[in-house]
Design a protein around this motif. Structure first.
Motif, PDB file in Angstrom:
ATOM      1  N   CYS A  54       6.705  20.173   8.203  1.00  0.00           N
ATOM      2  CA  CYS A  54       6.593  18.748   8.227  1.00  0.00           C
ATOM      3  C   CYS A  54       6.503  17.963   7.076  1.00  0.00           C
ATOM      4  O   CYS A  54       5.651  18.268   6.289  1.00  0.00           O
ATOM      5  N   TRP A 108       7.619  16.500  22.732  1.00  0.00           N
ATOM      6  CA  TRP A 108       7.920  15.530  21.788  1.00  0.00           C
ATOM      7  C   TRP A 108       8.804  14.309  22.336  1.00  0.00           C
ATOM      8  O   TRP A 108       9.671  14.225  22.997  1.00  0.00           O
ATOM      9  N   TYR A 116       0.847  18.907  10.493  1.00  0.00           N
ATOM     10  CA  TYR A 116       0.243  20.204  11.106  1.00  0.00           C
ATOM     11  C   TYR A 116      -0.715  21.065  10.148  1.00  0.00           C
ATOM     12  O   TYR A 116      -0.063  21.121   8.948  1.00  0.00           O
ATOM     13  N   CYS A 166       3.267  10.363  11.085  1.00  0.00           N
ATOM     14  CA  CYS A 166       4.525  11.094  11.655  1.00  0.00           C
ATOM     15  C   CYS A 166       5.599  10.098  11.082  1.00  0.00           C
ATOM     16  O   CYS A 166       5.829   8.940  11.721  1.00  0.00           O
ATOM     17  N   LEU A 167       6.545  10.762  10.741  1.00  0.00           N
ATOM     18  CA  LEU A 167       7.875   9.983  10.139  1.00  0.00           C
ATOM     19  C   LEU A 167       8.953   9.958  11.217  1.00  0.00           C
ATOM     20  O   LEU A 167       9.965   9.582  10.894  1.00  0.00           O
ATOM     21  N   GLU A 168       8.769  10.680  12.401  1.00  0.00           N
ATOM     22  CA  GLU A 168       9.636  10.764  13.544  1.00  0.00           C
ATOM     23  C   GLU A 168      11.170  11.312  13.231  1.00  0.00           C
ATOM     24  O   GLU A 168      11.994  10.944  13.596  1.00  0.00           O
ATOM     25  N   CYS A 169      10.984  12.383  12.202  1.00  0.00           N
ATOM     26  CA  CYS A 169      12.126  13.102  11.740  1.00  0.00           C
ATOM     27  C   CYS A 169      12.430  14.103  12.771  1.00  0.00           C
ATOM     28  O   CYS A 169      13.731  14.258  12.651  1.00  0.00           O
ATOM     29  N   GLY A 170      11.875  14.637  13.711  1.00  0.00           N
ATOM     30  CA  GLY A 170      11.941  15.603  14.792  1.00  0.00           C
ATOM     31  C   GLY A 170      12.073  17.101  14.113  1.00  0.00           C
ATOM     32  O   GLY A 170      12.524  18.020  14.952  1.00  0.00           O
ATOM     33  N   THR A 171      11.768  17.335  13.070  1.00  0.00           N
ATOM     34  CA  THR A 171      11.673  18.566  12.247  1.00  0.00           C
ATOM     35  C   THR A 171      10.903  19.655  13.167  1.00  0.00           C
ATOM     36  O   THR A 171      11.221  20.838  13.478  1.00  0.00           O
ATOM     37  N   CYS A 172       9.664  19.212  13.370  1.00  0.00           N
ATOM     38  CA  CYS A 172       8.636  20.044  14.076  1.00  0.00           C
ATOM     39  C   CYS A 172       9.466  20.666  15.607  1.00  0.00           C
ATOM     40  O   CYS A 172       9.239  21.713  15.894  1.00  0.00           O
ATOM     41  N   ILE A 187       3.213  12.957  20.011  1.00  0.00           N
ATOM     42  CA  ILE A 187       3.769  14.616  19.938  1.00  0.00           C
ATOM     43  C   ILE A 187       2.453  15.290  20.353  1.00  0.00           C
ATOM     44  O   ILE A 187       1.494  15.081  20.082  1.00  0.00           O
TER      45      ILE A 187
HETATM   46 FE1  SF4 Z   1       6.107  15.971  11.000  1.00  0.00          FE
HETATM   47 FE2  SF4 Z   1       8.633  15.329  11.423  1.00  0.00          FE
HETATM   48 FE3  SF4 Z   1       7.440  16.228  13.478  1.00  0.00          FE
HETATM   49 FE4  SF4 Z   1       6.548  13.814  12.528  1.00  0.00          FE
HETATM   50  S1  SF4 Z   1       8.717  14.612  13.537  1.00  0.00           S
HETATM   51  S2  SF4 Z   1       5.278  15.760  13.130  1.00  0.00           S
HETATM   52  S3  SF4 Z   1       6.885  14.019  10.320  1.00  0.00           S
HETATM   53  S4  SF4 Z   1       7.854  17.090  11.379  1.00  0.00           S
END
Ligand code: SF4
Length: 93
Positions: A41, A79, A46, A61-67, A21
């Motif tokens: 996050c 990303w 961040y 990073c948890l690879e959740c995609g929130t950011c 990212i």
């Molecule tokens: Fe944070 Fe999720 Fe973005 Fe990774 S993907 S940087 S855990 S918000």
């Protein structure tokens, strides 16, 4: 069990040379009113820095995609998933 204790069970292999990212333009972060990424996050990747911008460290990073979602209107986050063999391994799936 606390969330932090569960997260501690996960394992990461950090791809030093290629963060998956990246912030596209640091100036966009400085002029962003919400800087939602610094709050949303779950891994606290961040943080607001001393220049009024945002510093990103992708190691946990948890690879959740929130950011990516919270920055969608500005599109300032590039990303991608980590390369094969890198990134997070979830103990609890
Ligand atoms: Fe944070 Fe999720 Fe973005 Fe990774 S993907 S940087 S855990 S918000």
């Amino acid at each position: 069990v606390k969330v932090e204790e569960k997260l501690y069970q996960n394992r990461y292999i950090v791809d030093e040379s290629r963060p998956h990212i990246q912030i596209r333009n640091a100036d966009v972060c400085k002029s962003c009113d919400s800087q939602a990424c610094t709050v949303c996050c779950p891994a606290a990747c961040y943080s607001r820095n001393e220049t009024g911008g945002v510093t990103l460290v992708t190691d946990g990073c948890l690879e959740c995609g929130t950011c990516r979602v919270v920055c969608q209107d500005k599109g300032n986050i590039a990303w991608d998933y980590p390369r094969g063999g890198y990134g997070i391994s979830y103990k609890f799936g």
